[in-house]
Write a protein that holds these residues in place. Structure first.
Motif, mmCIF file in Angstrom:
data_model
loop_
_atom_site.group_PDB
_atom_site.id
_atom_site.type_symbol
_atom_site.label_atom_id
_atom_site.label_comp_id
_atom_site.label_asym_id
_atom_site.label_seq_id
_atom_site.Cartn_x
_atom_site.Cartn_y
_atom_site.Cartn_z
ATOM 1 N N SER A 6 0.070 -8.684 4.625
ATOM 2 C CA SER A 6 1.460 -9.128 4.553
ATOM 3 C C SER A 6 2.248 -8.297 3.543
ATOM 4 O O SER A 6 3.387 -7.893 3.797
ATOM 5 N N GLN A 7 1.623 -8.019 2.402
ATOM 6 C CA GLN A 7 2.282 -7.201 1.387
ATOM 7 C C GLN A 7 2.520 -5.784 1.893
ATOM 8 O O GLN A 7 3.564 -5.186 1.630
ATOM 9 N N SER A 8 1.549 -5.242 2.634
ATOM 10 C CA SER A 8 1.692 -3.904 3.191
ATOM 11 C C SER A 8 2.840 -3.849 4.189
ATOM 12 O O SER A 8 3.636 -2.901 4.187
ATOM 13 N N THR A 9 2.943 -4.882 5.031
ATOM 14 C CA THR A 9 4.028 -4.956 6.015
ATOM 15 C C THR A 9 5.375 -5.051 5.326
ATOM 16 O O THR A 9 6.347 -4.397 5.727
ATOM 17 N N THR A 10 5.429 -5.845 4.258
ATOM 18 C CA THR A 10 6.668 -6.000 3.501
ATOM 19 C C THR A 10 7.088 -4.681 2.863
ATOM 20 O O THR A 10 8.268 -4.306 2.899
ATOM 21 N N LEU A 11 6.129 -3.949 2.286
ATOM 22 C CA LEU A 11 6.431 -2.677 1.647
ATOM 23 C C LEU A 11 6.889 -1.646 2.674
ATOM 24 O O LEU A 11 7.862 -0.916 2.445
ATOM 25 N N LYS A 12 6.217 -1.589 3.794
ATOM 26 C CA LYS A 12 6.598 -0.655 4.864
ATOM 27 C C LYS A 12 8.029 -0.922 5.322
ATOM 28 O O LYS A 12 8.834 0.007 5.475
ATOM 29 N N LEU A 45 16.906 13.612 3.789
ATOM 30 C CA LEU A 45 16.655 12.361 3.076
ATOM 31 C C LEU A 45 15.218 11.930 3.318
ATOM 32 O O LEU A 45 14.786 11.773 4.464
ATOM 33 N N GLY A 46 14.489 11.755 2.247
ATOM 34 C CA GLY A 46 13.120 11.252 2.337
ATOM 35 C C GLY A 46 12.932 10.101 1.364
ATOM 36 O O GLY A 46 13.508 10.091 0.276
ATOM 37 N N VAL A 47 12.137 9.119 1.757
ATOM 38 C CA VAL A 47 11.834 7.957 0.918
ATOM 39 C C VAL A 47 10.334 7.701 0.983
ATOM 40 O O VAL A 47 9.721 7.840 2.056
ATOM 41 N N ALA A 48 9.731 7.373 -0.150
ATOM 42 C CA ALA A 48 8.290 7.102 -0.164
ATOM 43 C C ALA A 48 7.956 6.032 -1.191
ATOM 44 O O ALA A 48 8.686 5.821 -2.160
ATOM 45 N N ALA A 49 6.850 5.367 -0.950
ATOM 46 C CA ALA A 49 6.299 4.401 -1.897
ATOM 47 C C ALA A 49 4.790 4.581 -1.917
ATOM 48 O O ALA A 49 4.164 4.774 -0.868
ATOM 49 N N VAL A 50 4.209 4.552 -3.103
ATOM 50 C CA VAL A 50 2.758 4.612 -3.264
ATOM 51 C C VAL A 50 2.354 3.502 -4.220
ATOM 52 O O VAL A 50 2.929 3.381 -5.308
ATOM 53 N N THR A 51 1.386 2.690 -3.809
ATOM 54 C CA THR A 51 0.943 1.584 -4.648
ATOM 55 C C THR A 51 -0.150 2.039 -5.606
ATOM 56 O O THR A 51 -0.721 3.125 -5.461
ATOM 57 N N ARG A 52 -0.465 1.190 -6.562
ATOM 58 C CA ARG A 52 -1.523 1.525 -7.522
ATOM 59 C C ARG A 52 -2.887 1.597 -6.858
ATOM 60 O O ARG A 52 -3.838 2.146 -7.413
ATOM 61 N N GLU A 53 -2.995 1.057 -5.640
ATOM 62 C CA GLU A 53 -4.241 1.160 -4.879
ATOM 63 C C GLU A 53 -4.274 2.396 -3.981
ATOM 64 O O GLU A 53 -5.274 2.645 -3.309
ATOM 65 N N GLY A 54 -3.177 3.145 -3.943
ATOM 66 C CA GLY A 54 -3.135 4.365 -3.139
ATOM 67 C C GLY A 54 -2.563 4.199 -1.751
ATOM 68 O O GLY A 54 -2.603 5.142 -0.950
ATOM 69 N N GLU A 55 -1.994 3.055 -1.451
ATOM 70 C CA GLU A 55 -1.359 2.852 -0.146
ATOM 71 C C GLU A 55 -0.036 3.599 -0.111
ATOM 72 O O GLU A 55 0.756 3.517 -1.060
ATOM 73 N N PRO A 275 5.665 -0.901 -13.176
ATOM 74 C CA PRO A 275 4.365 -0.923 -13.862
ATOM 75 C C PRO A 275 3.413 -1.971 -13.291
ATOM 76 O O PRO A 275 3.794 -3.123 -13.053
ATOM 77 N N GLY A 276 2.184 -1.521 -13.043
ATOM 78 C CA GLY A 276 1.169 -2.407 -12.509
ATOM 79 C C GLY A 276 1.229 -2.600 -11.009
ATOM 80 O O GLY A 276 0.332 -3.228 -10.431
ATOM 81 N N ARG A 277 2.242 -2.051 -10.348
ATOM 82 C CA ARG A 277 2.419 -2.307 -8.927
ATOM 83 C C ARG A 277 2.486 -1.028 -8.079
ATOM 84 O O ARG A 277 1.590 -0.733 -7.314
ATOM 85 N N LEU A 278 3.557 -0.266 -8.245
ATOM 86 C CA LEU A 278 3.787 0.867 -7.344
ATOM 87 C C LEU A 278 4.853 1.788 -7.906
ATOM 88 O O LEU A 278 5.432 1.517 -8.965
ATOM 89 N N ALA A 303 15.267 -0.707 -2.073
ATOM 90 C CA ALA A 303 13.855 -1.090 -2.106
ATOM 91 C C ALA A 303 13.545 -1.998 -3.289
ATOM 92 O O ALA A 303 12.784 -2.964 -3.165
ATOM 93 N N SER A 304 14.128 -1.700 -4.444
ATOM 94 C CA SER A 304 13.864 -2.523 -5.622
ATOM 95 C C SER A 304 14.355 -3.946 -5.427
ATOM 96 O O SER A 304 13.674 -4.909 -5.793
ATOM 97 N N VAL A 305 15.536 -4.073 -4.833
ATOM 98 C CA VAL A 305 16.086 -5.410 -4.592
ATOM 99 C C VAL A 305 15.241 -6.176 -3.584
ATOM 100 O O VAL A 305 14.876 -7.334 -3.806
ATOM 101 N N SER A 306 14.893 -5.539 -2.473
ATOM 102 C CA SER A 306 14.154 -6.252 -1.427
ATOM 103 C C SER A 306 12.731 -6.622 -1.868
ATOM 104 O O SER A 306 12.192 -7.638 -1.438
ATOM 105 N N LEU A 307 12.155 -5.817 -2.741
ATOM 106 C CA LEU A 307 10.802 -6.080 -3.228
ATOM 107 C C LEU A 307 10.773 -6.858 -4.538
ATOM 108 O O LEU A 307 9.690 -7.168 -5.062
ATOM 109 N N ARG A 308 11.957 -7.151 -5.078
ATOM 110 C CA ARG A 308 12.092 -7.896 -6.340
ATOM 111 C C ARG A 308 11.305 -7.213 -7.470
ATOM 112 O O ARG A 308 10.501 -7.835 -8.167
ATOM 113 N N LEU A 309 11.578 -5.939 -7.661
ATOM 114 C CA LEU A 309 10.850 -5.146 -8.655
ATOM 115 C C LEU A 309 11.517 -5.132 -10.020
ATOM 116 O O LEU A 309 10.908 -4.708 -10.998
ATOM 117 N N ASP A 310 12.780 -5.549 -10.105
ATOM 118 C CA ASP A 310 13.548 -5.469 -11.347
ATOM 119 C C ASP A 310 12.767 -6.099 -12.505
ATOM 120 O O ASP A 310 12.454 -7.298 -12.486
#
Length: 315
Positions: A6-12, A45-55, A275-278, A303-310
């Motif tokens: 579910s988290q992977s789907t949300t991040l994608k 335009l390119g956008v990317a996200a990488v998690t601390r687990e390497g996803e 920190p601690g996430r992605l 992305a920050s708003v939708s993922l609540r990273l603030d």
């Protein structure tokens, strides 16, 4: 569906939405004081996200190789902090925002030749002068190695970018001599400028940037190679520097709207670390008045708003 799936789907979805949000935006222009940067297609335009687990999740031109420019200040800062420690970096360079443009001479003069921050040009030249090594080539190889270890692959110097920059870096040369005259440049000043210019002239992708950021998000361990690149004790100090001055005179706005440590470059790249996430990255050449990518910033805000990273939020 499992929590992880579910988290992977949300991040994608967040990455794809960020790309679609930023893609139609106009405004800004390529940096034109470096000829190479002026020639890069402005519609990329390119956008990317990488998690601390390497996803890894990516959208658009996320594999396009562009000039790292000032984002290179972060790997070199990490290298020097590892070598001499955060407190010596604070004493010799500084940790505070200048409140002035990234290439400001006035900021240097106002502080009697101390650069104040390693993430503006004066501080980055001073940082390059502190890289350990027997000679200029050894110091350059150490910087390139740090960029590569953070990205999880071999990063290469672009001769075309380097030539374009070395033939137009007169302002930075003047800054280096001012540093040297104030005792704030710790090697030959022209050598320091040469090394600094080379570190800005490597080519990276949005995925590379996000991997670099994810290494910091994971406390210094690269999530794709498993290598400890930066000590856990040093990472918080690097992130603090990024929060204070990572987006130059736009750093306060970035903290207000995105709420994460970040770093931008006039090549169009922008990076944010949760920190601690992605980590999130964006790339698009047209820049705003602060020297930050217009579409890249918009993508990271989305992305920050939708993922609540603030980091300043309480959710």
């Amino acid at each position: 569906m499992s929590t992880k799936a579910s988290q992977s789907t949300t991040l994608k979805a967040a990455v794809e939405t960020a790309y679609e949000h930023a893609k139609p935006l106009g405004g800004g222009k390529n940096a034109d004081y470096i000829p190479y940067l002026a020639s890069v297609p402005s519609d990329l335009l390119g956008v990317a996200a990488v998690t601390r687990e390497g996803e890894v999740h990516q959208a658009g031109d996320s594999q396009y190789a562009f000039a790292i420019e000032s984002i290179s200040k972060v790997p070199t800062l990490a290298l020097v902090m590892e070598a001499i420690g955060p407190e010596k970096v604070r004493a010799q360079i500084g940790v505070d925002p200048t409140g002035l443009p990234f290439d400001s001479v006035m900021a240097l003069e106002l502080h009697r030749g101390k650069p104040v921050s390693p993430l503006v040009n004066a501080g980055a030249i001073a940082t390059a002068s502190l890289v350990p090594g027997a000679n200029a080539e050894a110091r350059w190889k150490a910087i390139l190695d740090m960029q590569s270890r953070l990205a999880g692959r071999q990063i290469e110097l672009s001769d075309e970018v380097n030539q374009s920059e070395q033939t137009t870096n007169f302002h930075n040369r003047a800054i280096a001599w001012l540093l040297y005259s104030a005792g704030s440049c710790y090697s030959d000043p022209m050598e320091a400028v040469d090394i600094y210019t080379r570190q800005c002239s490597t080519l990276v992708t949005a995925v590379d940037l996000a991997t670099m950021g994810a290494t910091l998000a994971a406390g210094g361990v690269n999530p794709t190679t498993g290598e400890r690149v930066v000590s856990a004790e040093v990472v918080p100090h690097i992130l603090a520097e990024m929060m204070m001055e990572g987006l130059y005179t736009g750093s306060g706005t970035f903290a207000y709207e995105v709420g994460l440590p970040g770093k931008s470059g006039v090549g169009g790249g922008v990076l944010a670390v949760s920190p601690g996430r992605l980590a999130l990255s964006g790339f698009s050449p047209p820049l705003d008045g602060d020297g930050n990518s217009v579409r890249g910033l918009a993508a990271l805000r989305s992305a920050s708003v939708s993922l609540r990273l603030d980091l300043f939020g309480t959710a």
